[in-house]
Design a protein around this motif. Structure first.
Motif, PDB file in Angstrom:
ATOM      1  N   PHE A   1      -8.324   7.569  -7.188  1.00 24.80           N
ATOM      2  CA  PHE A   1      -9.287   8.239  -8.057  1.00 24.80           C
ATOM      3  C   PHE A   1      -8.717   9.542  -8.601  1.00 24.80           C
ATOM      4  CE2 PHE A   1     -12.882  11.105  -8.808  1.00 24.80           C
ATOM      5  CZ  PHE A   1     -13.638  10.328  -9.683  1.00 24.80           C
ATOM      6  N   PHE A   2      -8.102  10.340  -7.713  1.00 23.52           N
ATOM      7  CA  PHE A   2      -7.621  11.654  -8.122  1.00 23.52           C
ATOM      8  C   PHE A   2      -6.186  11.645  -8.648  1.00 23.52           C
ATOM      9  CE2 PHE A   2     -11.063  12.770  -5.146  1.00 23.52           C
ATOM     10  CZ  PHE A   2     -11.787  13.620  -5.964  1.00 23.52           C
ATOM     11  N   ARG A   3      -5.388  10.670  -8.199  1.00 20.32           N
ATOM     12  CA  ARG A   3      -4.004  10.595  -8.663  1.00 20.32           C
ATOM     13  C   ARG A   3      -3.601   9.125  -8.760  1.00 20.32           C
ATOM     14  NH1 ARG A   3       0.005  14.035  -9.728  1.00 20.32           N
ATOM     15  NH2 ARG A   3       2.169  13.349  -9.450  1.00 20.32           N
ATOM     16  N   PRO A   4      -4.043   8.446  -9.801  1.00 20.70           N
ATOM     17  CA  PRO A   4      -3.812   6.997  -9.907  1.00 20.70           C
ATOM     18  C   PRO A   4      -2.348   6.594  -9.975  1.00 20.70           C
ATOM     19  CG  PRO A   4      -4.696   7.897 -11.956  1.00 20.70           C
ATOM     20  CD  PRO A   4      -4.818   8.966 -10.928  1.00 20.70           C
ATOM     21  N   GLN A   5      -1.463   7.513 -10.385  1.00 18.16           N
ATOM     22  CA  GLN A   5      -0.039   7.174 -10.445  1.00 18.16           C
ATOM     23  C   GLN A   5       0.646   7.307  -9.091  1.00 18.16           C
ATOM     24  OE1 GLN A   5      -1.464   9.867 -11.600  1.00 18.16           O
ATOM     25  NE2 GLN A   5      -0.083  11.627 -11.772  1.00 18.16           N
ATOM     26  N   GLY A   6      -0.084   7.668  -8.035  1.00 17.99           N
ATOM     27  CA  GLY A   6       0.491   7.833  -6.714  1.00 17.99           C
ATOM     28  C   GLY A   6       0.932   9.268  -6.470  1.00 17.99           C
ATOM     29  N   ILE A   7       1.263   9.566  -5.223  1.00 14.73           N
ATOM     30  CA  ILE A   7       1.586  10.940  -4.850  1.00 14.73           C
ATOM     31  C   ILE A   7       2.819  11.444  -5.578  1.00 14.73           C
ATOM     32  CG2 ILE A   7       2.235  12.437  -2.918  1.00 14.73           C
ATOM     33  CD1 ILE A   7       0.637  10.567  -1.095  1.00 14.73           C
TER      34      ILE A   7
ATOM     35  N   SER B   1       8.915   5.012  -6.073  1.00 16.49           N
ATOM     36  CA  SER B   1       9.407   6.252  -5.469  1.00 16.49           C
ATOM     37  C   SER B   1       9.811   6.003  -4.024  1.00 16.49           C
ATOM     38  CB  SER B   1       8.325   7.343  -5.528  1.00 16.49           C
ATOM     39  OG  SER B   1       8.682   8.442  -4.721  1.00 16.49           O
ATOM     40  N   ILE B   2      11.056   6.323  -3.678  1.00 15.72           N
ATOM     41  CA  ILE B   2      11.523   6.128  -2.308  1.00 15.72           C
ATOM     42  C   ILE B   2      10.845   7.129  -1.368  1.00 15.72           C
ATOM     43  CG2 ILE B   2      13.545   6.314  -0.806  1.00 15.72           C
ATOM     44  CD1 ILE B   2      15.196   5.148  -3.101  1.00 15.72           C
ATOM     45  N   ALA B   3      10.791   8.400  -1.762  1.00 12.65           N
ATOM     46  CA  ALA B   3      10.120   9.405  -0.933  1.00 12.65           C
ATOM     47  C   ALA B   3       8.644   9.063  -0.768  1.00 12.65           C
ATOM     48  CB  ALA B   3      10.276  10.790  -1.560  1.00 12.65           C
ATOM     49  N   GLY B   4       8.024   8.597  -1.852  1.00 11.38           N
ATOM     50  CA  GLY B   4       6.615   8.224  -1.785  1.00 11.38           C
ATOM     51  C   GLY B   4       6.376   7.065  -0.848  1.00 11.38           C
ATOM     52  N   ALA B   5       7.304   6.102  -0.807  1.00 12.07           N
ATOM     53  CA  ALA B   5       7.154   4.964   0.099  1.00 12.07           C
ATOM     54  C   ALA B   5       7.178   5.421   1.549  1.00 12.07           C
ATOM     55  CB  ALA B   5       8.263   3.949  -0.163  1.00 12.07           C
ATOM     56  N   VAL B   6       8.046   6.388   1.863  1.00 14.33           N
ATOM     57  CA  VAL B   6       8.110   6.908   3.231  1.00 14.33           C
ATOM     58  C   VAL B   6       6.812   7.631   3.591  1.00 14.33           C
ATOM     59  CG1 VAL B   6       9.313   8.507   4.766  1.00 14.33           C
ATOM     60  CG2 VAL B   6      10.618   7.095   3.162  1.00 14.33           C
ATOM     61  N   ILE B   7       6.306   8.465   2.680  1.00 15.69           N
ATOM     62  CA  ILE B   7       5.056   9.181   2.938  1.00 15.69           C
ATOM     63  C   ILE B   7       3.901   8.196   3.090  1.00 15.69           C
ATOM     64  CG2 ILE B   7       3.400  10.820   1.968  1.00 15.69           C
ATOM     65  CD1 ILE B   7       5.974  12.100   2.953  1.00 15.69           C
ATOM     66  N   GLY B   8       3.846   7.180   2.221  1.00 15.41           N
ATOM     67  CA  GLY B   8       2.791   6.176   2.321  1.00 15.41           C
ATOM     68  C   GLY B   8       2.841   5.429   3.639  1.00 15.41           C
ATOM     69  N   ALA B   9       4.043   5.090   4.113  1.00 18.87           N
ATOM     70  CA  ALA B   9       4.185   4.398   5.389  1.00 18.87           C
ATOM     71  C   ALA B   9       3.713   5.281   6.544  1.00 18.87           C
ATOM     72  CB  ALA B   9       5.641   3.993   5.597  1.00 18.87           C
ATOM     73  N   MET B  10       4.050   6.570   6.507  1.00 22.03           N
ATOM     74  CA  MET B  10       3.593   7.493   7.548  1.00 22.03           C
ATOM     75  C   MET B  10       2.074   7.616   7.547  1.00 22.03           C
ATOM     76  SD  MET B  10       6.061   8.625   9.378  1.00 22.03           S
ATOM     77  CE  MET B  10       7.864   8.580   9.341  1.00 22.03           C
TER      78      MET B  10
ATOM     79  N   ILE C   1       0.843  -1.205   0.000  1.00 21.88           N
ATOM     80  CA  ILE C   1       0.000   0.000   0.000  1.00 21.88           C
ATOM     81  C   ILE C   1       0.875   1.251   0.000  1.00 21.88           C
ATOM     82  CG2 ILE C   1      -1.612   1.365   1.394  1.00 21.88           C
ATOM     83  CD1 ILE C   1      -2.873  -1.240   2.312  1.00 21.88           C
ATOM     84  N   ALA C   2       1.911   1.273   0.848  1.00 19.48           N
ATOM     85  CA  ALA C   2       2.789   2.446   0.931  1.00 19.48           C
ATOM     86  C   ALA C   2       3.439   2.740  -0.406  1.00 19.48           C
ATOM     87  CB  ALA C   2       3.847   2.227   2.004  1.00 19.48           C
ATOM     88  N   VAL C   3       3.901   1.680  -1.095  1.00 13.66           N
ATOM     89  CA  VAL C   3       4.561   1.875  -2.384  1.00 13.66           C
ATOM     90  C   VAL C   3       3.576   2.363  -3.433  1.00 13.66           C
ATOM     91  CG1 VAL C   3       5.737   0.658  -4.254  1.00 13.66           C
ATOM     92  CG2 VAL C   3       6.392   0.217  -1.899  1.00 13.66           C
ATOM     93  N   VAL C   4       2.370   1.813  -3.445  1.00 15.17           N
ATOM     94  CA  VAL C   4       1.374   2.204  -4.445  1.00 15.17           C
ATOM     95  C   VAL C   4       0.879   3.618  -4.179  1.00 15.17           C
ATOM     96  CG1 VAL C   4      -0.921   1.686  -5.351  1.00 15.17           C
ATOM     97  CG2 VAL C   4       0.687  -0.166  -4.928  1.00 15.17           C
ATOM     98  N   VAL C   5       0.634   3.954  -2.907  1.00  9.80           N
ATOM     99  CA  VAL C   5       0.163   5.294  -2.569  1.00  9.80           C
ATOM    100  C   VAL C   5       1.230   6.335  -2.900  1.00  9.80           C
ATOM    101  CG1 VAL C   5      -0.391   6.822  -0.640  1.00  9.80           C
ATOM    102  CG2 VAL C   5      -1.500   4.610  -0.817  1.00  9.80           C
ATOM    103  N   GLY C   6       2.470   6.054  -2.547  1.00  4.09           N
ATOM    104  CA  GLY C   6       3.537   7.025  -2.766  1.00  4.09           C
ATOM    105  C   GLY C   6       3.918   7.194  -4.217  1.00  4.09           C
ATOM    106  N   GLY C   7       3.666   6.182  -5.026  1.00  3.92           N
ATOM    107  CA  GLY C   7       4.087   6.217  -6.425  1.00  3.92           C
ATOM    108  C   GLY C   7       5.028   5.060  -6.682  1.00  3.92           C
ATOM    109  N   TRP C   8       4.674   4.211  -7.608  1.00  5.56           N
ATOM    110  CA  TRP C   8       5.406   2.957  -7.818  1.00  5.56           C
ATOM    111  C   TRP C   8       6.894   3.219  -8.058  1.00  5.56           C
ATOM    112  CZ3 TRP C   8       3.588  -1.527  -6.520  1.00  5.56           C
ATOM    113  CH2 TRP C   8       4.202  -2.695  -6.967  1.00  5.56           C
TER     114      TRP C   8
END
Length: 286
Positions: free
Chosen positions: A271-277, A231-240, A222-229
């Motif tokens: 829905f609003f950003r399917p490619q992740g943050i 993306s290291i920064a995205g994975a951290v944000i998704g985990a938080m 989930i963290a990786v998908v939410v942050g952007g497949w």
């Protein structure tokens, strides 16, 4: 108080997600045994702590080294024999390896939950009206150091450039003399080492048990998908994001409702950003 506790848990989740995204970037394959490797790190910390009664912070380098070797062995079993097969084959192989690990934990340690020694020592510190456990502060410090270290390695060193080149274009990396197989094996080792350190950090407060890796694999995905497949920064944000829902939101509603709200937020992001943050749109020529 709740936010600090949530960020501390998110720091451990971030290490789990970073290890997951390393392997995704290097191979394009999803490792669904990653949560079980987190549990393996927790069990290693429990075993080392029983043999050497010292704080886990002293044993963390040894935990990382053992898990690095386990990660390389895992890649030799679950990835390299199937590297030229469809991605779904690797997905199934990692899933099966995770089941093997769960049963191995059950045989070696039994079904009961185990706890590792504290990272430094038990107790709390007070910052005004806020009470913070020493374990949470230590988790934040270790995670911050490791995240900064991986950034320096990937962005500032020759090894990091080779790893990134292998992840972006393996045939071209091989053509210019990079040993892609060695880089991929090293990535599995580094990702598993991060997972193992996360397991050692979580093992004191949240314990380890044979099937404890299943939800962690889901959280990492989930963290990786939410942050952007990838993306290291995205994975951290998704985990938080996951940890704040689990700690902060669940303090005001039930844990089940907080979990439901987490998945509603996940659907809204899709829905609003399917490619992740932090993801990038991919355009294709027709």
């Amino acid at each position: 108080q709740l936010a600090i506790n949530g960020v501390a848990l998110g720091a451990a989740y971030a290490l789990v997600a970073l290890g997951f995204v390393f392997i995704v970037n290097a191979t394009g394959a999803v490792n669904f045994a990653h949560g079980d490797l987190v549990m393996a790190g927790g069990y290693v910390a429990v075993g080392l702590g029983s043999m050497a009664p010292v704080p886990i912070i002293v044993l963390l380098p040894l935990v990382a080294a053992i898990m690095f070797a386990i990660g390389i062995a895992f890649s030799l079993v679950a990835y390299f024999p199937l590297a030229n097969r469809p991605p779904s084959t690797v997905f199934i192989s990692t899933l099966l390896c995770g089941i093997v690990l769960q049963n191995l934990f059950l045989v070696l340690f039994g079904p009961q939950a185990r706890a590792a020694p504290p990272l430094i020592k038990s107790g709390t510190v007070h910052l005004g009206a806020i009470e913070i456990s020493i374990q949470a502060l230590g988790t934040l410090a270790v995670a911050a150091v490791l995240i900064a270290l991986q950034y320096l390695i990937f962005a500032r060193t020759q090894v990091g450039r080779r790893l990134r080149a292998t992840a972006q274009d393996r045939p071209m990396a091989q053509a210019i003399g990079i040993h892609a197989s060695a880089m991929i094996a090293a990535t599995f080792g580094a990702g598993t080492a991060l997972a193992g350190i996360a397991g050692a950090l979580l093992a004191n407060q949240f314990f380890v048990y044979p099937t404890g890796g299943i939800p962690l694999s889901v959280y990492a995905y989930i963290a990786v998908v939410v942050g952007g497949w990838g993306s290291i920064a995205g994975a951290v944000i998704g985990a938080m994001m996951i940890s704040l829902f689990q700690v902060v939101v669940s303090a005001y509603v039930s844990y089940a409702v907080a979990t439901g709200l987490l998945y509603v937020a996940l659907l809204l992001i899709f829905f609003f950003r399917p490619q992740g943050i932090f993801g990038e749109l991919v355009q294709r020529r027709v």
